[in-house]
Design a protein around this motif. Structure first.
Motif, PDB file in Angstrom:
ATOM      1  N   ARG A  20    -113.567  32.840  49.604  1.00 12.21           N
ATOM      2  CA  ARG A  20    -112.535  31.813  49.476  1.00 12.21           C
ATOM      3  C   ARG A  20    -111.187  32.391  49.911  1.00 12.21           C
ATOM      4  N   PRO A  21    -110.496  31.705  50.838  1.00 11.36           N
ATOM      5  CA  PRO A  21    -109.179  32.196  51.266  1.00 11.36           C
ATOM      6  C   PRO A  21    -108.151  32.107  50.135  1.00 11.36           C
ATOM      7  N   THR A  25    -103.347  30.668  52.633  1.00 10.23           N
ATOM      8  CA  THR A  25    -104.243  30.384  53.750  1.00 10.23           C
ATOM      9  C   THR A  25    -104.859  28.998  53.590  1.00 10.23           C
ATOM     10  N   LEU A  26    -105.213  28.632  52.364  1.00 11.21           N
ATOM     11  CA  LEU A  26    -105.754  27.295  52.121  1.00 11.21           C
ATOM     12  C   LEU A  26    -104.735  26.214  52.486  1.00 11.21           C
ATOM     13  N   LEU A  27    -103.460  26.457  52.168  1.00 15.70           N
ATOM     14  CA  LEU A  27    -102.415  25.505  52.545  1.00 15.70           C
ATOM     15  C   LEU A  27    -102.313  25.384  54.059  1.00 15.70           C
ATOM     16  N   ALA A  31    -102.868  22.038  56.204  1.00 12.38           N
ATOM     17  CA  ALA A  31    -101.790  21.520  57.049  1.00 12.38           C
ATOM     18  C   ALA A  31    -102.248  21.384  58.500  1.00 12.38           C
ATOM     19  N   LEU A  32    -102.939  22.388  59.021  1.00 15.38           N
ATOM     20  CA  LEU A  32    -103.426  22.314  60.396  1.00 15.38           C
ATOM     21  C   LEU A  32    -104.460  21.201  60.557  1.00 15.38           C
ATOM     22  N   PHE A  33    -105.308  21.025  59.545  1.00 19.44           N
ATOM     23  CA  PHE A  33    -106.293  19.952  59.601  1.00 19.44           C
ATOM     24  C   PHE A  33    -105.601  18.594  59.632  1.00 19.44           C
ATOM     25  N   LYS A  34    -104.634  18.399  58.738  1.00 20.97           N
ATOM     26  CA  LYS A  34    -103.927  17.115  58.679  1.00 20.97           C
ATOM     27  C   LYS A  34    -103.165  16.851  59.974  1.00 20.97           C
ATOM     28  N   GLN A  35    -102.496  17.872  60.506  1.00 22.89           N
ATOM     29  CA  GLN A  35    -101.737  17.711  61.746  1.00 22.89           C
ATOM     30  C   GLN A  35    -102.693  17.412  62.901  1.00 22.89           C
ATOM     31  N   ASP A  77    -109.091  28.394  65.550  1.00 17.48           N
ATOM     32  CA  ASP A  77    -108.887  29.847  65.602  1.00 17.48           C
ATOM     33  C   ASP A  77    -108.836  30.452  64.202  1.00 17.48           C
ATOM     34  N   LEU A  78    -108.145  29.777  63.280  1.00 23.90           N
ATOM     35  CA  LEU A  78    -108.023  30.294  61.913  1.00 23.90           C
ATOM     36  C   LEU A  78    -109.382  30.329  61.223  1.00 23.90           C
TER      37      LEU A  78
END
Length: 86
Positions: A20-21, A25-27, A31-35, A77-78
């Motif tokens: 689990r990050p 990292t979870l944030l 954020a990248l998923f939502k964007q 990438d992340l």
């Protein structure tokens, strides 16, 4: 494979990471998923009493102006980095 396909695969992979990050990292993942899926943050910022929702919204809002495709690529990438770190 299209960027949308890679994004969908990364989303599936994110549920099976070796560990689990941490919260930051979870944030970033959120954020990248939502964007990548919805574009710039919208709606009202959650109130001060809802710390988790507020932190998520703020992380997403920080990506304002990032194209959905660029956010998808950063998300992919992340997740790849996290998969390989285990």
């Amino acid at each position: 494979m299209s960027i949308q396909d890679q994004f969908a695969q990364a989303q599936a992979d994110s549920k099976n990471l070796p560990e689990r990050p941490d919260n930051m990292t979870l944030l970033k993942i959120y954020a990248l998923f939502k964007q990548g899926s919805s574009g710039d943050a919208n709606g009202e910022r959650p109130g001060m009493t809802d710390f988790v929702a507020r932190a998520k919204f703020d992380a997403w809002a920080e990506l304002k102006g990032t194209s959905q495709e660029a956010a998808m690529q950063q998300y992919i990438d992340l997740i790849e980095d996290l998969k390989n770190a285990g």
